[in-house]
Enzyme design. Structure first.
Site, PDB file in Angstrom:
ATOM      1  N   TYR A 144       0.904  -1.128   0.016  1.00  8.62           N
ATOM      2  CA  TYR A 144      -0.191   0.054  -0.011  1.00  8.62           C
ATOM      3  C   TYR A 144       0.887   1.204  -0.001  1.00  8.62           C
ATOM      4  O   TYR A 144       1.748   1.218   0.783  1.00  8.62           O
ATOM      5  CB  TYR A 144      -0.789  -0.054   1.202  1.00  8.62           C
ATOM      6  CG  TYR A 144      -1.769   1.103   1.311  1.00  8.62           C
ATOM      7  CD1 TYR A 144      -2.828   1.453   0.644  1.00  8.62           C
ATOM      8  CD2 TYR A 144      -1.754   2.077   2.559  1.00  8.62           C
ATOM      9  CE1 TYR A 144      -3.805   2.481   0.627  1.00  8.62           C
ATOM     10  CE2 TYR A 144      -2.414   3.282   2.633  1.00  8.62           C
ATOM     11  CZ  TYR A 144      -3.547   3.461   1.688  1.00  8.62           C
ATOM     12  OH  TYR A 144      -4.206   4.504   1.664  1.00  8.62           O
ATOM     13  N   ASP A 238       9.408   2.757  -0.018  1.00  5.85           N
ATOM     14  CA  ASP A 238       8.451   3.642   0.690  1.00  5.85           C
ATOM     15  C   ASP A 238       8.317   3.106   2.264  1.00  5.85           C
ATOM     16  O   ASP A 238       8.083   1.970   2.703  1.00  5.85           O
ATOM     17  CB  ASP A 238       6.950   3.124   0.443  1.00  5.85           C
ATOM     18  CG  ASP A 238       5.737   3.783   1.048  1.00  5.85           C
ATOM     19  OD1 ASP A 238       6.074   4.524   1.963  1.00  5.85           O
ATOM     20  OD2 ASP A 238       4.621   3.561   0.640  1.00  5.85           O
ATOM     21  N   LYS A 266       3.880   9.130   8.827  1.00  3.67           N
ATOM     22  CA  LYS A 266       3.413   8.332  10.214  1.00  3.67           C
ATOM     23  C   LYS A 266       4.456   8.943  11.548  1.00  3.67           C
ATOM     24  O   LYS A 266       4.524   9.890  11.893  1.00  3.67           O
ATOM     25  CB  LYS A 266       3.599   6.740  10.273  1.00  3.67           C
ATOM     26  CG  LYS A 266       2.433   6.394   8.941  1.00  3.67           C
ATOM     27  CD  LYS A 266       1.946   5.020   9.202  1.00  3.67           C
ATOM     28  CE  LYS A 266       0.733   4.865   8.391  1.00  3.67           C
ATOM     29  NZ  LYS A 266       1.006   3.946   7.030  1.00  3.67           N
TER      30      LYS A 266
END
Ligand SMILES: *Cc1c(COP(=O)(O)O)cnc(C)c1O
Length: 428
Positions: A144, A238, A266
């Protein structure tokens, strides 16, 4: 455990917010039942509006490595708020945070801040395309990278939990340049390169956390490096989830492979909305206003968010030597304990961790890719999740998510969770 107030709150929310939530996985669709509405949280624990308290292994889906309401972050945010919420002009705190990041990651000379992981990855892809002058991108099934159109193909947890392999509303034209390869399978990547007339970039979660917890092998990442070099493609790690989590330097602190570009989110914002992408100077020079590739944001580098990120990163850097071994030891203790609790009932549980990221699959065999993750027993997971929740343990509400340890957790807390796991496994 009563959920009366949460049930009412969820009904009210569903009348005015689609599904009652602002991000789909929060709705508990993968496990059923009502999501507890949260009132407040401190350290390792969250309290819902019915007064139930949970030990929290979600940690806002990763950001809160120092736990909820960390005092260093709280202080930094309050100080920043007093000076103004947003200026739309440069501030020194952006340079300070950028300098910290460039200092940590040899692959990064310059970094640009945005407001989410989605934005970071979307912009990184545009930059990779602008830099190479090519259109195709290679991504992996089950990874994702946020909800931007081109990346919403076989994109793991949220989509999987809701049974959409990809999303309506994404025109075919948008994804026709997205080639799909199999995680941990170099031959499938070679096939994509051979089928394409020009690959701009390969993007990967080097430690996947969005199809459940599935790390890439060192040999696989090294193989990607070699292929990207051979074809002149940009290798993007990522690390929105794994950055500052799997180790201080994310996957790059664990394996030797050096990516060309890295995306963050995050943990980098310490609980505030921050994303970032960085690369060597030659690539970043293509970005506006230095270069022609356009990218912008009214609230990018927001001073409050930057202050939270800076305070959080300074704290984890200063404590690195004690903090990361502490987090990892608890992740090992928890995953081994869960595995043993399952085994005691003849249930096979596949567990794994990297630093403070961990995961477990109700699966007969080890999981190395998306197809293998899909063979997990999601019904059994849902029953386990519910049993643990009712005992005050808050795990991510999908078989296909990772879990997180935070600093305020300790061995006694983990041991009580394992004791509950023994009780719940008996009921499965
Ligand atoms: C969470 C995540 C994103 C998206 O970040 P948002 O802040 O939710 O937009 C992108 N990539 C990875 C690997 C993620 O875990």
């Amino acid at each position: 455990m009563q959920f009366t107030n949460s049930i009412q709150a969820f009904e009210a929310a569903q009348k005015v917010i689609p599904g009652g939530v602002d991000s789909p996985v929060r709705a508990f669709g993968g496990v059923g039942g009502t999501p507890p509405f949260i009132k407040e949280a401190k350290g390792a624990f969250m309290t819902d509006i019915d007064g139930n308290t949970y030990i929290d292994f979600v940690q806002s889906w990763g950001p809160l490595i120092l736990g909820h309401a960390s005092e260093v972050i709280e202080t930094a945010v309050i100080e920043a708020v007093k000076k103004g919420l947003s200026f739309g002009a440069p501030t020194e705190v952006e340079t300070q945070l950028a300098s910290l990041i460039c200092g940590l990651f040899p692959a990064i000379d310059k970094v640009r801040f945005v407001s989410s992981g989605t934005e970071a990855v979307m912009s990184a892809i545009r930059l990779a395309r602008g830099f190479t002058g090519r259109s195709d991108i290679i991504k992996f099934e089950g990874c994702y990278h946020g909800h931007s159109d081109a990346l919403l193909v076989k994109a793991g947890s949220g989509l999987m939990t809701f049974g959409n392999p990809s999303s309506p509303g994404v025109p075919e034209g948008t994804t026709k340049h997205t080639l799909l390869a199999r995680y941990n399978d170099l031959e499938s990547v070679k096939a994509c390169f051979e089928a394409s007339s020009g690959v701009a970039c390969v993007i990967i979660e080097p430690i996947a956390g969005n199809m459940g917890f599935v790390p890439a092998t060192a040999a696989f990442l090294e193989g990607l490096r070699t292929l990207c070099d051979e074809y002149g493609a940009v290798l993007i790690f990522d690390e929105v989830m794994s950055g500052f989590r799997a180790s201080l330097k994310g996957a790059q602190g664990i394996v030797n492979t050096r990516p060309d570009m890295v995306t963050f989110g995050k943990v980098i914002g310490g609980g505030m909305p921050v994303g970032a992408f960085g690369a060597r100077a030659e690539i970043m020079a293509m970005l506006s206003p230095e270069g022609p590739v356009y990218q912008a944001g009214t609230l990018s580098g927001n001073p409050i968010a930057m202050s939270a990120g800076l305070a959080s990163l300074k704290e984890i850097i200063s404590k690195e030597a004690q903090l990361y071994p502490h987090l990892e030891a608890l992740a090992v203790r928890l995953t081994q304990g869960l595995e043993a609790a399952a085994k005691a009932q003849g249930i096979s549980l596949q567990v794994g961790h990297r630093g403070s990221m961990f995961g477990f699959f109700f699966n007969e065999a080890p999981v190395a890719n998306f197809d293998e993750a899909l063979r997990s027993d999601t019904k059994r997971f849902a029953a386990f999740h519910r049993g643990m929740l009712e005992r005050g343990v808050y795990f991510a509400c999908s078989q296909f998510e990772a879990g997180f340890i935070c600093e305020p957790m300790n061995e006694a807390m983990i041991d009580s969770v394992i004791a509950y796991a023994h009780e719940v496994m008996k009921t499965l």
